[in-house]
Design an enzyme around this catalytic site. Structure first.
Site, PDB file in Angstrom:
ATOM      1  N   HIS A  91       1.062  -1.378   0.133  1.00 51.37           N
ATOM      2  CA  HIS A  91      -0.139  -0.150   0.034  1.00 51.37           C
ATOM      3  C   HIS A  91       0.631   1.129  -0.141  1.00 51.37           C
ATOM      4  O   HIS A  91       1.896   1.398   0.649  1.00 51.37           O
ATOM      5  CB  HIS A  91      -0.919  -0.078   1.221  1.00 51.37           C
ATOM      6  CG  HIS A  91      -1.827   1.233   1.459  1.00 51.37           C
ATOM      7  ND1 HIS A  91      -3.043   1.463   0.663  1.00 51.37           N
ATOM      8  CD2 HIS A  91      -1.526   2.699   1.889  1.00 51.37           C
ATOM      9  CE1 HIS A  91      -3.336   2.511   0.824  1.00 51.37           C
ATOM     10  NE2 HIS A  91      -2.587   3.408   1.747  1.00 51.37           N
ATOM     11  N   ASP A 170     -15.751   0.665   5.807  1.00 56.27           N
ATOM     12  CA  ASP A 170     -14.857   1.752   5.449  1.00 56.27           C
ATOM     13  C   ASP A 170     -15.543   2.419   3.970  1.00 56.27           C
ATOM     14  O   ASP A 170     -15.104   3.632   4.418  1.00 56.27           O
ATOM     15  CB  ASP A 170     -13.662   0.983   4.822  1.00 56.27           C
ATOM     16  CG  ASP A 170     -12.322   2.035   4.283  1.00 56.27           C
ATOM     17  OD1 ASP A 170     -12.200   2.765   5.154  1.00 56.27           O
ATOM     18  OD2 ASP A 170     -12.158   1.785   3.102  1.00 56.27           O
ATOM     19  N   ARG A 177     -15.805  10.813   5.828  1.00 62.32           N
ATOM     20  CA  ARG A 177     -14.735  11.609   6.302  1.00 62.32           C
ATOM     21  C   ARG A 177     -14.246  12.652   5.106  1.00 62.32           C
ATOM     22  O   ARG A 177     -13.672  13.942   5.546  1.00 62.32           O
ATOM     23  CB  ARG A 177     -13.605  10.782   6.384  1.00 62.32           C
ATOM     24  CG  ARG A 177     -13.666   9.779   7.787  1.00 62.32           C
ATOM     25  CD  ARG A 177     -12.651   8.546   7.549  1.00 62.32           C
ATOM     26  NE  ARG A 177     -11.251   9.209   7.351  1.00 62.32           N
ATOM     27  CZ  ARG A 177     -10.369   8.723   6.742  1.00 62.32           C
ATOM     28  NH1 ARG A 177     -10.672   7.238   6.320  1.00 62.32           N
ATOM     29  NH2 ARG A 177      -9.184   8.874   6.773  1.00 62.32           N
ATOM     30  N   SER A 192      -8.917   2.540   8.347  1.00 62.11           N
ATOM     31  CA  SER A 192      -9.149   2.369   6.784  1.00 62.11           C
ATOM     32  C   SER A 192      -8.347   1.422   5.952  1.00 62.11           C
ATOM     33  O   SER A 192      -8.802   0.736   5.077  1.00 62.11           O
ATOM     34  CB  SER A 192      -9.345   3.678   6.183  1.00 62.11           C
ATOM     35  OG  SER A 192      -9.666   3.793   4.685  1.00 62.11           O
ATOM     36  N   LYS A 196      -8.933  -3.066   5.110  1.00 60.44           N
ATOM     37  CA  LYS A 196      -8.978  -3.437   3.606  1.00 60.44           C
ATOM     38  C   LYS A 196      -7.944  -4.699   3.431  1.00 60.44           C
ATOM     39  O   LYS A 196      -8.326  -5.487   2.728  1.00 60.44           O
ATOM     40  CB  LYS A 196      -8.939  -2.293   2.473  1.00 60.44           C
ATOM     41  CG  LYS A 196     -10.028  -1.410   2.631  1.00 60.44           C
ATOM     42  CD  LYS A 196     -10.013  -0.586   1.513  1.00 60.44           C
ATOM     43  CE  LYS A 196      -9.172   0.590   1.475  1.00 60.44           C
ATOM     44  NZ  LYS A 196      -9.506   1.829   2.454  1.00 60.44           N
TER      45      LYS A 196
END
Length: 461
Positions: A91, A170, A177, A192, A196
């Site tokens: 990520h 999420d 948000r 968040s 995932k």
């Protein structure tokens, strides 16, 4: 006579607890998450709870609990026992010209790892992996759970969008948000991202946390706080997690814009990508190879990733992934043939304009934030979620930091579809290039590496 259990909190009472700085129990967080998913909480109440969390924070236990319950709010992927160490992912917190995921996923699969990458779209100045992939004719990012499992089983990798049943909590929280100014909250960011990844049932995760002019956090210190939180949270939900802090002052690689970045990704898959891109692909991959017990050390892991790019095995995996996700065999053959064929197979802008160096010397900086903003305004990005992305537009650079240039050398080409091109864009881009008589000292993009062991030692102090 046995005591009766305490009555469940109402939604307003739940919000009040966090507003007043109280610690939330597992059951209270469960009520919050289920209320988000099943519609018991109104959007205004979710926004109030998010603001209370933003202002009061969550401790480590609360954050791990929130992450775990968000993960369990929908589908969770499952894998064979023999893959126990092999399921991995990466990520990035987002960067200008960041196309690392495309070659990295294929290289990891070529080295025997399993990569069910669930990625996102771009918003604002952050380019989205899915937007890049959708510039490939026929590529379908929307796949269901059974498709993801099939592709990872048969090929070893996929890059897809978040399904409607994957971490639905999420999806709802992120959308609220964004409109309540609660995006920049480390516990919410962490929950968040990690929820995932936990729903992918990973064994290992590597994080590319950016800092600098083109990143959310401008200094290494700010990025380190986020990276430490993410590593701690990943480890807390059972994922071996490593973070690399990487500099995002300048454009990563030599392209900004969706189809242009895909071309550069294919160059990397041919073993001919720019050095900055190849460095991060191999080093991020090297850490995952170690965590997945497929390499004795990071250097060995890096070599295996680099070899998969150079010997064509990563390209074969990417080709198989494209076919599985809807790209025709003819298009795949063109894309993988040569640099020129890749360009010809992708969307191209109607117009180009070349920029030249105004003086001789050495390139000391290429301002990433200016390049990102102009590229987005040309149509390569979104200012709001409903905007349509133009896959063909963007920027192509011919120099790197440290390059020696002469006055009049071409240093950039602007690819655009709306004529005439704004002269303000041209002026801003010219000012984004810094040239000096003194050669700069070029260093690695990687500032530091943070592991689960580092975070445990830090927490013990």
């Amino acid at each position: 006579m046995a005591k009766s259990s305490a009555p469940a909190l109402s939604i307003p009472e739940l919000i009040q607890k966090k507003r007043d700085g109280e610690r939330l129990s597992t059951e209270t967080i469960r009520t919050f998450v289920s209320g988000v998913v099943n519609g018991d909480m109104q959007d205004c109440q979710i926004g109030a709870m998010l603001m209370a969390i933003f202002q009061r924070g969550l401790d480590k236990t609360e954050t791990v609990t929130l992450t775990d319950l968000m993960t369990q709010s929908g589908d969770v992927l499952s894998w064979p026992d023999e893959w126990r160490h092999l399921v991995v992912d990466k990520h990035s917190t987002g960067g200008v010209g960041d196309k690392i995921s495309l070659p990295l996923v294929a290289a990891l699969a070529a080295c025997g790892l399993k990569v069910p990458m669930i990625s996102g779209r771009g918003l604002g100045l952050t380019g989205g992996t899915l937007d890049k992939l959708e510039s490939i004719p026929g590529y379908k990012v929307e796949q269901d759970k059974s498709d993801i499992i099939r592709m990872v089983t048969d090929i070893g990798c996929c890059i897809v969008g978040q399904t409607s049943r994957l971490v639905p909590a999420d999806k709802k929280l992120y959308s609220i948000r964004d409109v309540t100014s609660t995006v920049d909250c480390i516990p919410l960011i962490g929950a968040s991202i990690i929820s995932k990844k936990a729903a992918e049932s990973l064994s290992s995760l590597v994080l590319d946390v950016k800092f600098g002019r083109g990143a959310l956090y401008k200094t290494p210190e700010g990025a380190r706080e986020l990276a430490s939180e993410l590593v701690s949270l990943g480890e807390g939900v059972g994922i071996r997690t490593t973070a690399l802090l990487t500099c995002m002052d300048n454009v990563l690689g030599r392209t900004v814009g969706n189809a242009l970045e895909v071309v550069e990704s294919f160059d990397c898959l041919r073993g001919a990508g720019p050095s900055t891109l190849t460095e991060l692909v191999t080093k991020l991959g090297g850490h995952l190879m170690v965590n997945a017990k497929q390499a004795a050390n990071v250097e060995e892991g890096q070599k295996r990733i680099a070899n998969s790019l150079e010997n064509g095995e990563a390209m074969k995996k990417f080709a198989a992934m494209m076919k599985a996700q809807g790209v025709s065999p003819d298009t795949v053959a063109k894309l993988t043939k040569s640099h020129a064929d890749t360009i010809a197979a992708l969307p191209r802008a109607k117009f180009t304009r070349h920029l030249e160096c105004m003086k001789p010397g050495y390139v000391t900086a290429i301002d990433a934030i200016v390049c990102a903003d102009v590229s987005a305004r040309l149509g390569a990005g979104r200012m709001k979620a409903s905007d349509v992305v133009d896959p063909a537009v963007g920027l192509e650079l011919y120099v790197d930091v440290g390059s020696s240039v002469k006055k009049g050398d071409r240093w950039m080409t602007i690819h655009y579809n709306n004529d005439p091109l704004s002269e303000d864009f041209v002026s801003r881009l010219q000012q984004a290039l810094s040239v000096d008589a003194k050669e700069p000292k070029c260093t690695s993009l990687i500032n530091c590496v943070i592991t689960g062991k580092d975070v445990k030692q830090q927490n013990a102090v």
